[in-house]
Design a protein around this motif. Structure first.
Motif, PDB file in Angstrom:
ATOM      1  N   GLU A 195       7.738   1.268   3.620  1.00  0.00           N
ATOM      2  CA  GLU A 195       7.997   2.695   3.395  1.00  0.00           C
ATOM      3  C   GLU A 195       9.326   2.904   2.672  1.00  0.00           C
ATOM      4  O   GLU A 195       9.424   3.741   1.761  1.00  0.00           O
ATOM      5  CB  GLU A 195       7.994   3.443   4.734  1.00  0.00           C
ATOM      6  CG  GLU A 195       6.654   3.443   5.460  1.00  0.00           C
ATOM      7  CD  GLU A 195       5.592   4.278   4.754  1.00  0.00           C
ATOM      8  OE1 GLU A 195       5.965   5.120   3.893  1.00  0.00           O
ATOM      9  OE2 GLU A 195       4.399   4.092   5.063  1.00  0.00           O
ATOM     10  N   VAL A 246       0.810  -1.225   0.000  1.00  0.00           N
ATOM     11  CA  VAL A 246       0.000   0.000   0.000  1.00  0.00           C
ATOM     12  C   VAL A 246       0.844   1.277   0.000  1.00  0.00           C
ATOM     13  O   VAL A 246       0.547   2.217  -0.752  1.00  0.00           O
ATOM     14  CB  VAL A 246      -1.006  -0.024   1.169  1.00  0.00           C
ATOM     15  CG1 VAL A 246      -1.718   1.324   1.306  1.00  0.00           C
ATOM     16  CG2 VAL A 246      -2.020  -1.148   0.960  1.00  0.00           C
ATOM     17  N   PRO A 247       1.893   1.398   0.822  1.00  0.00           N
ATOM     18  CA  PRO A 247       2.694   2.627   0.775  1.00  0.00           C
ATOM     19  C   PRO A 247       3.260   2.930  -0.609  1.00  0.00           C
ATOM     20  O   PRO A 247       3.343   4.099  -1.008  1.00  0.00           O
ATOM     21  CB  PRO A 247       3.804   2.368   1.793  1.00  0.00           C
ATOM     22  CG  PRO A 247       3.209   1.403   2.766  1.00  0.00           C
ATOM     23  CD  PRO A 247       2.353   0.512   1.914  1.00  0.00           C
ATOM     24  N   ALA A 297      -7.244   0.369  -0.951  1.00  0.00           N
ATOM     25  CA  ALA A 297      -6.495   1.613  -1.133  1.00  0.00           C
ATOM     26  C   ALA A 297      -6.704   2.170  -2.539  1.00  0.00           C
ATOM     27  O   ALA A 297      -6.857   3.390  -2.722  1.00  0.00           O
ATOM     28  CB  ALA A 297      -5.014   1.378  -0.871  1.00  0.00           C
ATOM     29  N   ALA A 298      -6.715   1.298  -3.539  1.00  0.00           N
ATOM     30  CA  ALA A 298      -6.906   1.748  -4.916  1.00  0.00           C
ATOM     31  C   ALA A 298      -8.294   2.365  -5.104  1.00  0.00           C
ATOM     32  O   ALA A 298      -8.437   3.402  -5.775  1.00  0.00           O
ATOM     33  CB  ALA A 298      -6.703   0.579  -5.876  1.00  0.00           C
ATOM     34  N   VAL A 321       1.229   7.642  -6.575  1.00  0.00           N
ATOM     35  CA  VAL A 321       0.186   8.631  -6.868  1.00  0.00           C
ATOM     36  C   VAL A 321       0.617  10.005  -6.368  1.00  0.00           C
ATOM     37  O   VAL A 321       0.488  11.020  -7.073  1.00  0.00           O
ATOM     38  CB  VAL A 321      -1.151   8.202  -6.243  1.00  0.00           C
ATOM     39  CG1 VAL A 321      -2.192   9.309  -6.380  1.00  0.00           C
ATOM     40  CG2 VAL A 321      -1.652   6.913  -6.883  1.00  0.00           C
ATOM     41  N   ALA A 322       1.151  10.061  -5.146  1.00  0.00           N
ATOM     42  CA  ALA A 322       1.582  11.336  -4.570  1.00  0.00           C
ATOM     43  C   ALA A 322       2.700  11.973  -5.381  1.00  0.00           C
ATOM     44  O   ALA A 322       2.834  13.206  -5.430  1.00  0.00           O
ATOM     45  CB  ALA A 322       2.030  11.128  -3.125  1.00  0.00           C
ATOM     46  N   LEU A 377       1.910   2.133  -3.562  1.00  0.00           N
ATOM     47  CA  LEU A 377       0.809   2.635  -4.394  1.00  0.00           C
ATOM     48  C   LEU A 377       0.530   4.100  -4.086  1.00  0.00           C
ATOM     49  O   LEU A 377       0.431   4.939  -4.997  1.00  0.00           O
ATOM     50  CB  LEU A 377      -0.440   1.789  -4.158  1.00  0.00           C
ATOM     51  CG  LEU A 377      -1.721   2.259  -4.854  1.00  0.00           C
ATOM     52  CD1 LEU A 377      -1.539   2.297  -6.367  1.00  0.00           C
ATOM     53  CD2 LEU A 377      -2.900   1.364  -4.473  1.00  0.00           C
ATOM     54  N   LYS A 378       0.433   4.421  -2.816  1.00  0.00           N
ATOM     55  CA  LYS A 378       0.148   5.800  -2.422  1.00  0.00           C
ATOM     56  C   LYS A 378       1.295   6.742  -2.803  1.00  0.00           C
ATOM     57  O   LYS A 378       1.062   7.877  -3.235  1.00  0.00           O
ATOM     58  CB  LYS A 378      -0.124   5.861  -0.917  1.00  0.00           C
ATOM     59  CG  LYS A 378      -1.419   5.176  -0.503  1.00  0.00           C
ATOM     60  CD  LYS A 378      -1.662   5.305   0.994  1.00  0.00           C
ATOM     61  CE  LYS A 378      -3.009   4.706   1.386  1.00  0.00           C
ATOM     62  NZ  LYS A 378      -3.258   4.801   2.850  1.00  0.00           N
ATOM     63  N   ALA A 379       2.530   6.267  -2.669  1.00  0.00           N
ATOM     64  CA  ALA A 379       3.689   7.101  -2.986  1.00  0.00           C
ATOM     65  C   ALA A 379       3.750   7.414  -4.480  1.00  0.00           C
ATOM     66  O   ALA A 379       4.119   8.527  -4.876  1.00  0.00           O
ATOM     67  CB  ALA A 379       4.969   6.415  -2.525  1.00  0.00           C
ATOM     68  N   GLU A 397     -10.065   3.861  -2.838  1.00  0.00           N
ATOM     69  CA  GLU A 397     -10.042   5.176  -2.183  1.00  0.00           C
ATOM     70  C   GLU A 397      -9.362   6.225  -3.049  1.00  0.00           C
ATOM     71  O   GLU A 397      -9.717   7.412  -3.000  1.00  0.00           O
ATOM     72  CB  GLU A 397      -9.323   5.076  -0.832  1.00  0.00           C
ATOM     73  CG  GLU A 397     -10.083   4.276   0.216  1.00  0.00           C
ATOM     74  CD  GLU A 397      -9.274   4.053   1.477  1.00  0.00           C
ATOM     75  OE1 GLU A 397      -8.143   4.585   1.551  1.00  0.00           O
ATOM     76  OE2 GLU A 397      -9.752   3.344   2.391  1.00  0.00           O
ATOM     77  N   LEU A 398      -8.382   5.786  -3.853  1.00  0.00           N
ATOM     78  CA  LEU A 398      -7.649   6.702  -4.726  1.00  0.00           C
ATOM     79  C   LEU A 398      -8.313   6.864  -6.087  1.00  0.00           C
ATOM     80  O   LEU A 398      -7.813   7.619  -6.939  1.00  0.00           O
ATOM     81  CB  LEU A 398      -6.211   6.188  -4.914  1.00  0.00           C
ATOM     82  CG  LEU A 398      -5.320   6.212  -3.670  1.00  0.00           C
ATOM     83  CD1 LEU A 398      -4.068   5.363  -3.893  1.00  0.00           C
ATOM     84  CD2 LEU A 398      -4.943   7.643  -3.308  1.00  0.00           C
TER      85      LEU A 398
END
Length: 306
Positions: free
Chosen positions: A174, A17-18, A56-57, A24-25, A20-22, A59-60
């Motif tokens: 992370e 998950v980190p 998570a996906a 996108v960010a 994927l979020k990173a 939510e994004l």
């Protein structure tokens, strides 16, 4: 490569998950997230539960795909039709056929939770702790047909230093996420290098039988076992027909027949040395301090644990 890379993300557990979020960010375009299909779960074990990456996906706002296999021509065609620059893989859980590996214009990059070529395979974090390694890490690897054999682009190290598998997993998630963003920011600067032929080890999948504590082992080895299996599956012993997991323990002085409770603080003799559990969990109960366990379960000195 810079910002705005068109990426297919492939991952399943919390570890992924980190990343994927990173991505996108960092401004990359994640056109789809591939993950394992929902599995029975929940309190009654019957409700279908989506994976952490799936949730998570969503939510994004990223489209989610969860095929049970990528071997079929139809699934491979659907993957290729996304016209991605790159696939980023983190603990996905399915073998990628060659057609999938070749589909993105820059191939598939994997975040692997070890310092390759040490601990290729399914359980690198647990195996590193069990082996008494002093450090662990995350490696960015160009994927190929072999099991974690591809050339590496970057790696980051961290001391293990008494961490549990749960703690180390969070840290490496992370670390790997940040490392992947760093690599994609300037892909030409991260030349791929073949893995060394020396130092190759394999992190075989954890067998549930490995979680049972053998008190004839040395205290240091058992303490590593406890950390490697915390929080799951949990190293355990049996007393009066009930399993009790040990989630944290201290090395202490003490001698006696292996598995013998030496005092009222639940100090337990090992093959060499002794251990004193600090956090434990009875079957069907939440984790608790060992002193709380002893208030509700009399375990007297001299008792032998199996």
């Amino acid at each position: 490569m810079g910002v705005g890379v068109k990426i297919i993300f492939m991952g399943t557990p919390d570890f992924a998950v980190p990343a994927l979020k990173a991505l996108v960010a960092a401004g990359h375009e994640v056109v789809a997230a591939y993950t394992q299909p929902p599995r029975p779960g929940g309190r009654r074990g019957k409700e279908l539960t989506s994976t952490p990456v799936h949730r998570a996906a969503e939510e994004l706002g990223i489209p989610v795909r969860h095929p049970s296999s990528l071997k079929g021509a139809e699934e491979q065609a659907a993957f290729t039709a996304l016209n991605a620059d790159l696939a980023v893989v983190a603990a996905y859980g399915l073998i990628l056929p060659q057609a999938v590996l070749d589909a993105p214009s820059h191939g598939c990059l994997n975040i692997h939770a070890s310092l390759l070529p040490r601990w290729r395979g399914a359980a690198p974090i647990q195996r590193a702790i069990l082996a008494g390694d002093e450090e662990a890490g995350a490696t960015i690897m160009q994927m190929e047909a072999g099991l974690d054999t591809g050339p590496t682009l970057a790696l980051a190290r961290t001391p293990i230093d008494g961490k549990t598998a749960g703690e180390l997993t969070e840290e490496l998630a992370e670390l790997g996420a940040n490392l992947m963003v760093e690599v994609l920011a300037n892909l030409p600067a991260h030349a791929s290098e073949p893995q060394p032929t020396e130092g190759v080890t394999y992190a075989h999948k954890i067998d549930k039988a490995e979680a049972r504590i053998d008190w004839s082992q040395g205290a240091e080895a058992i303490e590593r076992q406890i950390r490697a299996f915390a929080p799951v599956p949990g190293a355990w012993f049996e007393l009066e027909g009930e399993r009790c997991k040990v989630l944290a323990a201290d090395l202490v002085d003490g001698t006696g027949p292996p598995g013998t409770v030496l005092d009222v603080r639940l100090t337990i003799a090992c093959g060499t040395g002794a251990l004193r559990p600090q956090q434990v969990q009875r079957a069907g109960k939440p984790a608790m301090a060992a002193e709380d366990l002893l208030r509700g379960w009399e375990i007297t000195p001299g008792v032998r644990l199996t």
